[in-house]
Structure formats: C-alpha cells, structure tokens
Scaffold this motif. Structure first.
Motif, PDB file in Angstrom:
ATOM      1  N   UNK A  84       0.843  -1.196   0.000  1.00  0.00           N
ATOM      2  CA  UNK A  84       0.000   0.000   0.000  1.00  0.00           C
ATOM      3  C   UNK A  84       0.881   1.250   0.000  1.00  0.00           C
ATOM      4  N   UNK A  85       0.494   2.261  -0.806  1.00  0.00           N
ATOM      5  CA  UNK A  85       1.270   3.497  -0.914  1.00  0.00           C
ATOM      6  C   UNK A  85       1.512   4.148   0.434  1.00  0.00           C
ATOM      7  N   UNK A  86       0.468   4.132   1.243  1.00  0.00           N
ATOM      8  CA  UNK A  86       0.577   4.861   2.501  1.00  0.00           C
ATOM      9  C   UNK A  86       1.512   4.140   3.473  1.00  0.00           C
ATOM     10  N   UNK A  88       4.200   2.666   2.470  1.00  0.00           N
ATOM     11  CA  UNK A  88       5.521   3.161   2.034  1.00  0.00           C
ATOM     12  C   UNK A  88       5.713   4.613   2.454  1.00  0.00           C
ATOM     13  N   UNK A  89       4.580   5.388   2.404  1.00  0.00           N
ATOM     14  CA  UNK A  89       4.700   6.785   2.850  1.00  0.00           C
ATOM     15  C   UNK A  89       5.172   6.856   4.293  1.00  0.00           C
ATOM     16  N   UNK A  90       4.553   5.962   5.164  1.00  0.00           N
ATOM     17  CA  UNK A  90       4.922   5.999   6.578  1.00  0.00           C
ATOM     18  C   UNK A  90       6.359   5.536   6.801  1.00  0.00           C
ATOM     19  N   UNK A  92       8.661   5.916   4.706  1.00  0.00           N
ATOM     20  CA  UNK A  92       9.553   6.973   4.201  1.00  0.00           C
ATOM     21  C   UNK A  92       9.593   8.152   5.149  1.00  0.00           C
ATOM     22  N   UNK A  93       8.438   8.477   5.725  1.00  0.00           N
ATOM     23  CA  UNK A  93       8.392   9.612   6.648  1.00  0.00           C
ATOM     24  C   UNK A  93       7.421   9.274   7.768  1.00  0.00           C
ATOM     25  N   UNK A 166      11.159   0.394  -3.584  1.00  0.00           N
ATOM     26  CA  UNK A 166      11.130   0.515  -5.042  1.00  0.00           C
ATOM     27  C   UNK A 166      12.545   0.621  -5.618  1.00  0.00           C
ATOM     28  N   UNK A 172      12.098  -1.935   2.356  1.00  0.00           N
ATOM     29  CA  UNK A 172      12.014  -0.586   2.929  1.00  0.00           C
ATOM     30  C   UNK A 172      11.658  -0.674   4.398  1.00  0.00           C
TER      31      UNK A 172
ATOM     32  N   UNK B  89       5.308   9.978  -1.386  1.00  0.00           N
ATOM     33  CA  UNK B  89       5.101   8.535  -1.252  1.00  0.00           C
ATOM     34  C   UNK B  89       6.001   7.843  -2.259  1.00  0.00           C
ATOM     35  N   UNK B  90       6.880   7.018  -1.739  1.00  0.00           N
ATOM     36  CA  UNK B  90       7.776   6.324  -2.664  1.00  0.00           C
ATOM     37  C   UNK B  90       6.987   5.461  -3.651  1.00  0.00           C
TER      38      UNK B  90
END
Lengths: 769, 288
Positions: A84-86, A88-90, A92-93, A166, A172, B89-90
């Motif tokens: 899920x994108x989010x 990965x968002x979490x 990442x940040x 990615x 990640x 978002x990566x």
C-alpha cells in the motif's frame, strides 16, 4: 364353556351401537398412524445418525478448507497492505505514523475487523513507534513469518511481511499483523457444515503450527437439515399430520355420527316408540336424514307410523262412536239409560269420599202415547226431539240430559241445592211450554211433568233414594192440573204404596197387559184379553128414578191381585198406570172386558153401559176403531162414553172430533165429574156430549151449602137449557135423592141405588129404584 | 462531432491503444530527496518534440485523461513522459485519498516537475511541450511562470484549474489559524477543504497553504508572468470551471480552445476533440 354355548351367548347378546363401531375404526386408525409415526421416527433417528457422521466428516473437511483459506486470505491481505502506498509513505516519513496507525489506518478500508493490530517496522526491524500494539514485537522484527500461539483461550497469529523498496532488493521496512485466528476463521469463511461458534482450540498438548492447525481445532458440526433439523422437520411434520389426523378424526367422527350414528339411533328410537307404543311420534323423526338410504328407511318408517296413527285414530273414532252409540240416544243425542246408570253409579262411588248437593230431575211428556198414536211415530219422535231440545235450553252448561226411555228424561244436577234445582226445573218447564210444538202439526198443547228430588251434602244416605223420590214427585206433578215442577217431600211416600208394592204393580201390569201399547187395534185388544186375566169389571147402576130401574150401568174396573189376595180399586192401581202412561191400555182392556160381558148375554136388557175413557184415549185418532168391540151392541144397549171435563177442555179440538164421530156411530157421550174440573160455562155450550154428570162434590155441596145450592141450581138450569141430559152422582141417602129429584133430575147414581158389582150379581137385591 | 468523423476516430483510437500498449515503458527514478518516483515514458521519433503530460490533483499518470493524451501523442511519434508526482510517497501508484496524510507542498510538486523536465532535457530533448490536465496544467503554468527550462517551448493546459476552495463557513478564520500555525512551524494535522476534498484534506497548515495560494486570482496574475506560450483547452460543459473562468483566462491573454459539450475530463467521444485540438495547438506552434 362349550363353543356352541359361546356362540349362542354371542348371538343372544345385544350388539353394540353404531357409534361404538365408528369409535373402534377411528381408534384403529389412530393406532395405525401411531405405529407408522414411531417407525418413521426410528428410521429418521437412524438417518440422523448417518447424516451426523457424514456431517462430522464434512465439518472436518470444511474446517480444513477454512483454515487454509483463512491463512491465504491473511497472507494476501498482509502482502497487499505491505504494498500500500501509505505504508511506504509511513516508512519513508514516519512523522505522522502514530496518527496514521491509530486514526488513518482504522478509518481506511484496509483494516478488517478480524485484524487486531498492525505495526510497521523500519528496514532494521525497529518499530516506527516507540510502543507497539497488542502482542506485536517491539524489537525483533523480522520474526518468524508466521507464528501461532495459544493464550487465554485465544489463538493468536502473528505474521510479518517485508515492504519492498522501489528499485532495490532490500526491504524498505516490515509490516506485522496480529490476528485472532479463530475470529478471522469465522469472518473469512461461510460454514455450512460446522457451527462457527463451536470452533475453538483446546489446550494444545503440542506446539500449534499452521500446517496441522485444522487437526488441532475442535468444532461441532452444523445441525443441518440432514440431521437433527431434518428429524425435527419430520417430527414437526408428524405432529402436524397428527393434528391434521386428529381434526380429520374429529370431523370424521362428527360426520359419521351426524350422517349415520345419530340417524340410526333416531330410527332405532322411532322403531322402539312404535314397538312400545308408549309415546307419540318424535318431532325429530319428521326431520329428513342426510343419507338417501337412511332417509328411505326413515320415510318408510314414518309412512308406516302415519298409517298406524291413522288406524289408531280410526279405531279411537270408532271407539268413540261405539261409546256414543252405547251411551247416546240416537233420536235426541241425549245420553241414554246406560249412561245414566253408569254416571249414577259413578256418582254414588264419588260421593263416598266427597259430599256435595245433588238434585235429580225427571221429565215426562204428558199424553205422549196419545200424541204418538194420534199423529204417528214420526211426529212422536219429533216431539221427543223437541222436548229434549227444550229441556237442554233450560239446563245449565255442563248439565247432562239423559233419555231414560220413551218420553222420560232425567238430569243430574251436581253441587246444586234444592232451590237452585227448582229454579232449573222451572226454567226447563218454561222452555217446554214455550216450545212451538204446533209447528209439528200438534193441535193440543204439549205439557210435561217434572219431578225434582234433592240430596244434601250432609245427608248422603238420601242419594240412593233420589230416583224413587224424583219418580214420586213427577207422578205428583202429572196429577196436578197446574203444570209446574214438583219437588219431592216425604208425604208423597204415603201415597205411593201402589207404586212401590211389587205385587200390586205386577197384578196391574198383568191385568192391563204390558204388551204393545201401540199397533193395530185387533192386536192390542187381543193383547188386552190375553193379559187382562186379573181385570174384574164391576158395574154400578145409573138409575132413572122415573122408571124406577137402571138406565145403564157404569163399568168400573177392579183388578184382582192373586199374590196379595185382594181386589184392587182404581185408587190402588191408577197411580201405577198413570206412572207408566198405561191408562189407554186400561181403557182397551175395559172395552174388551165390557164387550165380552155384553156378548155373554148376562147383561140386563133394555139397559146400557157407560165406559170411562181417559184423556189419552179420547185424543187417540183411532178412538172410533178402538171402540169397535162395542159397535155390535149399540143396537140393543145404550152405550155411554164418559170423559172428564178436564180432558175436554185441554184437548177440546181433538176430543171434539173424536167424540162427534162416536156420537154419529150411536155412542152417547157423558161429561164426567162436572163441577170437579174447570166448570167453564163458556165451554159448556160447545161440548160434544149428551149427558152431564154432576160430580159427587156438587151433590154434597148442594146438600150442605145453601150458597152452592143456588149456583148448582143455576148451573143445572143452564145445562138443561143447553139440551144435555143430567146425571147426579153421589146419591147415597133418600133425602139426597129427594132433594135432587126436586130439581127435576131423574137420573142418579150412587150407593143409594147400588154399589158396583160384577156382572153376575146385577139384578140382585139391593138395587134401589 | 459529426457523423462522418466517428469511423475515423474509432480507427485512430484503435491505433492509439495498440501503440500505447506496445510501447509503454514504466520507469522509476529516485528523486533528489530519496523518494522513488515512477513515470510512463514512451520514447518517440528522434527529432520530434518531447511532451511531458502531468496528471491532476493527487491522481497518477494512470489517470484516464492522461493516458488518452499519452497514448495519442506517443502514437503520433512524440516522446512522451507522464510522471506521477510522488506526493512524498515512494513509488506512488495510486491516487492519494483526501483523508490520507498529506505532507507534500505545492513547491515540492514543482520541484519534481522541474526534475522531470530536466530528465527529458538530459536525454537530448531540445523542445519540450508541457501538457497538463486540471491542476497539472496549474503546476505547469506555475512552473513556466518561475524559471522554466529553456527547452520548454509550449504549455498546453487542458481544463486549466486553479486551487479551488469550496465555500465553507469560517473559511477566513480557518486560513488565519493555518497561517498562524505555519508561522509557528506547527506541523500538526488538520482537516481542510481543498479542490474536491470536503473538509477531509488531512495535512499540516503549511501544506494546505502552499496549495491555497494558487487560487483564481493568483493564477490569473501568473498568466502574465509566463515566459512560454500557453494554449488552454477548456471543456465546454465543465461544471466546475465554466464560461466565466474561460472568459477570465481570455481576458488575461490566454489562448482558449473550447471543446463544446465535453466535461472536465473530456470523457467519451470528446477525447478525440481534445486530441484534435491538441494537434492544432502543437501545429500552431510548429511543434507537430
């Protein structure tokens, strides 16, 4: 018991009623249904056990599939979430990771209910947040990819996924899930053969692994249609069928009772009623029956019953007619002598217990025989009917009228005292007097004699004497000239010796002949001769003082009573004859006897004979024929017919016709007892007589009463003036003879000139001239 | 659209679809901040202009209108690059929901656009055309209004949209509080109304304000600042940006082309009108 005796007992025993058979059939049906139901239940139980085994197997397979499916779903979910994108968002940040985990993730559609906790770890395995949720590890992710543990009856599945970075092969970060596996199992699967709430993990005796998880779980098969549910359905169906059968049985029983049992009971009841004849037709028996065959039987039975009813009614009617014929007089519709005797007997029986005032009224038609003979039997019958009708008019409602015989009627008045009885009798008398008998062609007035006798409630002994007392009273009424009812009084008993002496009555009846009072004259006179054995004719001279010898002899009847050895005088037997209306019979006998005496040749020549005729004889239409026996002697003897002035006055028209006819034949007519009756001078001029005989009372009055002497002298003058010959009766002394002779009368009768004597003694000494 | 053009358009659509599928090349690039971003890159015929197609608000290059443009342009021999703004978002592959956490600023988007223009220029494309859809056009307008790459020759904005603020009570007070939080460097999250997000745009105040700044007036003001020709293709039946907006754009010197009957996304058959209009725009500037 022998077999034959058993069969005989069976045959003799009364069979059970129809509804018993119906109940037996229904009971057999119920028992059959019960047996079938029990067999079906047993079979169902076997099927249920078989199905349960199969279902247990199906449940095991289903749980196995569910475990596998759930693990796949959880893994797929984890992998999808890790991609899920989010996430990965979490990674990442993670600045807003806690918010994302607590709020954003919960609000998103990415967090199913069966997931208990989600945690993200960085590439080094450290959690993004300082604290992790639930039992997720704090510092050692990546852990085992899948880890099952059993704690507090819960089966926890901890599973971790790597989040791909990615463009690189290194992750990640990591995503870890905590799932309550049993809840997930229930949420991710639909169970058809297993009860989801029954799935649990018993306390394991060895480590739990995903590979053998299905074998370690415990569960219960789903109660499906194939098993208990099917049995319940069948039981339900049987119960419904049973209820339906009960309803059908009730309806069947009701219908059978309605259609067959009750109609049969009704028919049996009707037949029983017909057989016993104890009660009338049942109203229910008239209602049609619902079954054609039974209705045919019922209608036939009803027809039969109606025919029987008609026969019974006909018999009842004929019985009534017979009773009426036996107790009614067909001529007058009054009750007859039989009814009177029965009622009188019943009254006497009742009076033994209950005392009431009773009066007995006797009615008799005066001169009925004369009427009968004068106008014929048809008129006589009409007179009887009219008299009955007139008496009924005078009676009260409910009073019974009896015809005792001939012209004699009677009525019994109950609860009626003496005064009221007299009142009723008087009213009857008035009704008779007022009846238009002239319409029947009768010229004379029809009169009746009514005798009344009463018995008081406090003197029951009088009841038996009432008929005799009423008879005496009626006789007394018949003797009086003024027609009114006569009530019995004890003094009448003194005058009734002749009425009550059996020997006298027998002698009188034998003398005058009790035979036919009606019919052809020769027959009657022959009967008079045959029965007149006791009749003895005495003759008293009527002397012609100028000639000094009897002008003729008055024939006077005497009856010899052999039983009482005495000669009865008119005072002895006339009441008997009058009571029985047999005065005409006496006249017939006297005429026959006189004719015999005249024919005997012993009668003094150049004399004659006078015969007394009663009023009834004077009025009889065949009077001339009646006197036929005397016709041959008219040529040689002076024959005088003596009638009383009462007879002439009351029946003037008929009497005048008869007497005129006789005078033309050569008979002389003498008016007897002049001065003892009406003595109406008005009639005197027209009376069809040749002689007038002054009564004994006139003679005595002339002798002793100067005042009467004047009147008698005047009456004598008028009689002479009218052209009648005169005879004085009651001349007993010489002085009387002289006094009468001084009046110019030369024909006299009395003991001075001779007593009544038999024919053999006529001409003996002792007769004065 | 006439009856005669329908068969031709159907044939062109089939060719576009075939060409797009056959030559599509997803790429991933790591941006200067370390974020991996992806894009649809389709090399074209050498010597022809490269076209960068940018998606709208929080969508991706997989958005339908973008893919239509990409496919058509690639089929016509253009080198086409359709990046997906990462929005922090990566390797973002999905449209970011309103209620997700938004940490990306408008300027971050411009930086990523600038990076992708450089990426094209670095590959020898001397003529680059920027084609945007909706707020993608806004991003490109903002980009060319600020120091665009010299290779950028033309901007074609389709359904050019400003950052629309839905009317809401207390909006001014909310802006004031947002500005106060930004001044205080308060990065806490709040819900805002932005474009089509109705009070569920979850973001810090600085992020929200970076987008809100590009409202209608600011956009019109920036029109005059553009140093690259601008062609605007508007939908004639756009419910959100209608005739008034088109007139305002025209009043500020924009070259307006209207596809009558089309909605904001040029759905259905209107995408062909859009493509024809785009062709005319490119031809107009000698970039066909």
């Amino acid at each position: 018991m022998a077999w034959t005796e058993f069969l005989k007992t069976r045959r003799d025993r009364r069979p059970p009623p129809a509804h018993t058979y119906i109940a037996l059939y229904i009971a057999a049906g119920v028992i059959l249904f019960t047996v079938i139901a029990m067999v079906m239940l047993e079979r169902m139980h076997e099927v249920r056990e078989l199905v349960a085994r199969e279902h247990q197997q199906a449940a095991r397979q289903e749980v196995q599939r569910a475990v596998d499916h759930s693990l796949r779903e959880i893994r797929d979910y984890g992998r999808e979430l890790a991609d899920w994108n989010e996430v990965r968002q979490q990674l990442a940040d993670p600045s807003y990771y806690v918010y994302w985990r607590e709020q954003r993730l919960q609000a998103s559609k990415k967090f199913p209910a069966w997931v208990e906790a989600i945690e993200l770890y960085d590439a080094n395995g450290n959690p993004l947040a300082a604290s992790t949720q639930r039992d997720l590890p704090v510092d050692h992710v990546p852990m085992e990819p899948e880890f099952l543990r059993h704690a507090d009856d819960r089966l926890e599945l901890l599973i971790a996924f790597a989040v791909e970075r990615p463009g690189t092969a290194s992750p990640q970060g990591y995503l870890a899930l905590q799932v309550e596996f049993i809840d997930a199992l229930r949420a991710l699967n639909r169970f058809a053969s297993t009860r989801p709430d029954s799935i649990h993990l018993p306390v394991p005796d060895r480590p739990v692994t995903t590979g053998r998880l299905a074998d370690q779980l415990a569960y219960e098969p789903m109660p499906g249609l194939q098993g208990d549910r099917l049995e319940r359905v069948m039981l339900h169906t049987l119960l419904e069928l049973g209820a339906l059968l009960a309803v059908l049985v009730a309806v069947f029983f009701w219908g059978m009772r309605r259609l067959f049992s009750q109609p049969l009971v009704r028919l049996a009841h009707q037949i029983e009623v017909l057989r016993s004849g104890t009660e009338g037709p049942d109203a229910r028996g008239c209602q049609p029956l619902p079954v054609r065959e039974l209705e045919t039987v019922r209608s036939s039975l009803m027809d039969y019953q109606h025919r029987l009813d008609r026969i019974h009614a006909d018999l009842d009617r004929k019985n009534r007619e017979l009773w009426s014929m036996a107790h009614r007089d067909p001529l007058t519709e009054a009750f007859n002598r039989r009814a009177f005797d029965e009622d009188w007997g019943e009254l006497q029986r009742l009076m033994r217990n209950q005392r009431i005032d009773v009066s007995l009224l006797l009615f008799d038609c005066d001169f009925f025989k004369a009427i009968n003979d004068s106008y014929g039997h048809e008129v006589g019958d009409q007179v009887i009917r009219a008299m009955a009708m007139a008496i009924r008019e005078g009676l009260r409602r409910g009073d019974r009228l009896y015809r005792l015989g001939g012209d004699e009627f009677a009525t019994i008045l109950l609860n009626t005292d003496r005064a009221l009885a007299e009142k009723v009798a008087q009213r009857c008398q008035e009704c008779i007097n007022a009846h238009p008998f002239a319409e029947l062609g009768i010229r004379e007035p029809v009169r009746s004699s009514i005798g009344v006798a009463s018995s008081r409630a406090d003197a029951p002994a009088d009841l038996a004497a009432l008929p005799r007392q009423a008879d005496l009273a009626m006789y007394e009424a018949k003797r009086t000239r003024h027609k009114r009812p006569v009530h019995y009084h004890p003094g009448m008993d003194d005058d009734s010796g002749g009425l009550t002496s059996t020997c006298v009555v027998n002698a009188v009846l034998e003398a005058v002949g009790a035979g036919p009072g009606m019919g052809d004259m020769p027959v009657r006179q022959e009967a008079a001769r045959r029965y007149g054995r006791g009749l003895r004719m005495h003759y008293q001279p009527v002397t012609d003082t100028r000639l000094g010898r009897p002008a003729y002899y008055e024939a006077l009847a005497r009856i010899h009573c052999d039983a009482c050895a005495q000669l009865l005088r008119p005072g002895d037997f006339m009441p008997v004859l009058r009571r029985r209306d047999m005065e005409m019979e006496l006249d017939d006998a006297v005429i026959a006897a006189v004719a015999d005496d005249l024919a005997s040749g012993g009668f003094p020549a150049d004399t004659g004979v006078s015969v007394n005729l009663c009023a009834a004889s004077v009025m009889r239409p065949d009077l001339v024929d009646c006197l036929d026996p005397l016709h041959p002697f008219l040529e040689h003897f002076r024959i005088v017919l003596e009638v009383t002035e009462t007879t002439l006055v009351t029946h003037m028209q008929t009497a005048s016709a008869n007497l005129q006819a006789l005078r033309k034949k050569g008979f002389l007519v003498a008016l007897d007892d002049f001065g003892n009756g009406y003595s109406s001078l008005g009639y005197l001029a027209n009376m069809p007589v040749d002689l007038v005989k002054f009564d004994l009372s006139m003679t005595r009055a002339f002798e002793h009463d100067p005042q009467s002497r004047i009147i008698i002298r005047g009456a004598l003058g008028m009689v002479r003036e009218a052209g009648y010959e005169v005879v004085f009766e009651g001349i007993e002394t010489q002085a009387t003879q002289r006094h009468i002779a001084e009046l110019g009368v030369y024909r006299m009768q009395g003991f001075r000139f001779g007593h009544p004597r038999p024919l053999e003694q006529l001409g003996d000494t002792g007769e004065r001239t | 659209m006439t009856q005669r053009s329908i068969p031709r358009l159907l044939l062109a659509a089939a060719i576009l679809l075939f060409g797009a599928v056959a030559r599509s090349a997803p790429i991933e690039e790591t941006l200067p901040g370390g974020i991996v971003a992806n894009a649809d890159f389709r090399p074209g015929e050498p010597g022809r202009p490269a076209v960068l197609v940018l998606h709208g608000f929080m969508t991706t290059h997989r958005f339908g209108t973008v893919q239509t443009l990409v496919g058509d342009l690639a089929a016509k021999g253009y080198t086409v690059l359709a990046p997906t703004l990462s929005l922090d978002i990566p390797d973002r592959e999905e449209t970011l929901p309103c209620d997700a956490i938004h940490t990306h600023r408008f300027g971050d988007d411009l930086a990523e656009l600038d990076w992708w223009v450089d990426w094209l220029a670095d590959r020898g494309h001397a003529s680059i055309v920027l084609v945007g859809h909706s707020t993608g056009s806004l991003h490109e307008l903002a980009y060319v209004a600020n120091q665009p790459h010299p290779a950028v020759k033309l901007v074609v904005g389709t359904s050019l949209a400003y950052i629309e603020q839905l009317p809401a009570p207390g909006i001014e007070a909310k802006h004031r509080r947002a500005r106060e939080k930004r001044a205080a460097d308060d990065r806490s999250l709040d819900n805002y109304s932005l474009v089509f997000c109705r009070d569920n745009f979850r973001a810090p105040a600085s992020v929200y304000l970076s987008y809100v700044r590009w409202d209608r007036e600011h956009l019109l003001d920036q029109l005059s600042e553009t140093r690259v020709p601008l062609e605007v293709i508007m939908a004639g039946n756009d419910q959100r940006f209608g005739q008034d907006w088109r007139d305002a754009l025209a009043d500020h010197g924009a070259s307006i082309h209207v596809v009558e009957g089309a909605n904001h996304f040029f759905d259905d058959m209107y995408e062909f009108e859009l493509l024809d209009t785009l062709d005319r725009c490119l031809a107009k500037h000698g970039l066909d």
